[in-house]
Design an enzyme around this catalytic site. Structure first.
Site, PDB file in Angstrom:
ATOM      1  N   ARG A   6       0.725  -1.201   0.075  1.00  0.00           N
ATOM      2  CA  ARG A   6      -0.009  -0.062   0.054  1.00  0.00           C
ATOM      3  C   ARG A   6       0.878   1.375  -0.106  1.00  0.00           C
ATOM      4  NH1 ARG A   6       1.072   2.194   4.631  1.00  0.00           N
ATOM      5  NH2 ARG A   6       1.340   0.740   6.569  1.00  0.00           N
ATOM      6  N   GLY A   7       0.149   2.349  -0.163  1.00  0.00           N
ATOM      7  CA  GLY A   7       1.092   3.548  -0.086  1.00  0.00           C
ATOM      8  C   GLY A   7       1.017   4.021   1.550  1.00  0.00           C
ATOM      9  N   GLY A   8       1.817   5.101   1.588  1.00  0.00           N
ATOM     10  CA  GLY A   8       1.804   5.302   2.987  1.00  0.00           C
ATOM     11  C   GLY A   8       3.034   5.107   3.690  1.00  0.00           C
TER      12      GLY A   8
ATOM     13  N   THR B 163       2.273   1.856  10.076  1.00  0.00           N
ATOM     14  CA  THR B 163       0.972   1.956  10.753  1.00  0.00           C
ATOM     15  C   THR B 163       0.888   0.889  11.702  1.00  0.00           C
ATOM     16  OG1 THR B 163      -1.157   2.974  10.776  1.00  0.00           O
ATOM     17  CG2 THR B 163      -0.774   1.177   9.200  1.00  0.00           C
TER      18      THR B 163
ATOM     19  N   HIS C 295      -2.470  -1.902  12.951  1.00  0.00           N
ATOM     20  CA  HIS C 295      -3.717  -2.211  13.100  1.00  0.00           C
ATOM     21  C   HIS C 295      -3.946  -3.421  14.312  1.00  0.00           C
ATOM     22  CE1 HIS C 295      -4.403  -0.819   9.357  1.00  0.00           C
ATOM     23  NE2 HIS C 295      -3.512  -1.420   8.459  1.00  0.00           N
TER      24      HIS C 295
ATOM     25  N   ALA D 244      -6.363   6.514   9.820  1.00  0.00           N
ATOM     26  CA  ALA D 244      -5.058   6.453   8.872  1.00  0.00           C
ATOM     27  C   ALA D 244      -5.503   5.855   7.438  1.00  0.00           C
ATOM     28  CB  ALA D 244      -4.017   5.360   9.389  1.00  0.00           C
TER      29      ALA D 244
ATOM     30  N   GLY E  81      -6.768   0.500   2.090  1.00  0.00           N
ATOM     31  CA  GLY E  81      -7.866   1.439   2.608  1.00  0.00           C
ATOM     32  C   GLY E  81      -7.843   2.200   3.669  1.00  0.00           C
TER      33      GLY E  81
ATOM     34  N   ALA F  53      -8.221   2.855   8.079  1.00  0.00           N
ATOM     35  CA  ALA F  53      -8.057   2.114   9.455  1.00  0.00           C
ATOM     36  C   ALA F  53      -8.784   3.241  10.638  1.00  0.00           C
ATOM     37  CB  ALA F  53      -6.626   1.759   9.782  1.00  0.00           C
TER      38      ALA F  53
ATOM     39  N   CYS G 168       2.563   6.876  10.917  1.00  0.00           N
ATOM     40  CA  CYS G 168       2.630   7.402   9.673  1.00  0.00           C
ATOM     41  C   CYS G 168       3.956   8.301   9.112  1.00  0.00           C
ATOM     42  CB  CYS G 168       1.493   8.122   9.137  1.00  0.00           C
ATOM     43  SG  CYS G 168      -0.078   7.394   9.390  1.00  0.00           S
TER      44      CYS G 168
END
Length: 224
Positions: A75-77, A80, A82, A147, A160, A162, A178
């Site tokens: 993914r991008g970013g 992070t 979860h 996020a 997507g 979170a 992030c």
């Protein structure tokens, strides 16, 4: 859009589910979907894994002892977390069908979260310098409540948002969330206390907001 509730599922298995839905949409046998899931504790890196690794505060040994997995995602970013109490939504949609650019799609997701939070009495906003959704804590300081990181593969979205609902925020002390130093995170529970809605209450509201925003926000909404 179809809604697929994966309940609690590890990150890699949920990623595999995304890939299956993506492939079905690509070959015309599947329909656009939103996958809802809660993950066991996991720290994920974005596509620039080396950059994300710089923002990992805890040692790998400590994470192992705590039962926190580490996964390199596509993914991008940046980095992070979860975990339980966090509602993760993975919309799998064909952007061209909605006349959405990548920027417009990201903005649609952000506004879907803002609309969801507003439904439950939380005023949220966007930060021009930081992706995601932000709120103000009781002392007036901004904090991230949601996020966002996506990948667009062959015109179809993956990954997507979170949303921190009742997440144990102490997990975020293991990372620089992030990659934003000095920017705290918060949760709906921290903001609302006993008035915090359940996951069961939030899911249909968020699903409706995602579907509405993706459907109505076209190419004219490419800016942030």
């Amino acid at each position: 859009m179809d809604l697929l509730d994966l309940a609690t599922l590890d990150y890699q298995s949920a990623w595999n589910s995304q890939e299956r839905v993506h492939a079905q949409i690509l070959d015309g046998t599947g329909t656009e979907s939103i996958l809802f899931v809660e993950h066991p504790p996991v720290i994920t890196f974005g596509r620039r894994a080396a950059d994300s690794a710089m923002h990992l505060v805890a040692s790998r040994e400590m994470l192992k002892e705590m039962g926190v997995d580490v996964v390199e995602s596509d993914r991008g970013g940046d980095i992070t977390f979860h975990g339980p109490g966090q509602l993760v939504a993975y919309p799998i949609v064909r952007l061209n069908d909605h006349q959405l650019s990548v920027g417009g799609y990201v903005k649609a997701l952000e506004h879907a979260v803002i609309g969801t939070l507003g439904h439950f009495g939380i005023e949220a906003f966007l930060d021009p310098g930081a992706i995601g959704v932000w709120v103000r804590r009781s002392d007036g300081t901004p904090a991230k409540v949601c996020a966002l990181g996506v990948r667009i593969k062959r015109g179809i979205s993956m990954h997507g948002i979170a949303l921190n609902v009742a997440t144990d925020l102490r997990y975020f002390e293991l990372i620089v969330p992030c990659g934003l130093t000095g920017r705290p995170v918060t949760s709906m529970q921290q903001l609302l206390g006993e008035r915090c809605p359940s996951m069961v209450e939030i899911k249909p509201v968020l699903a409706k907001q995602i579907e509405t925003c993706v459907t109505t926000m076209g190419r004219h909404n490419t800016g942030r």
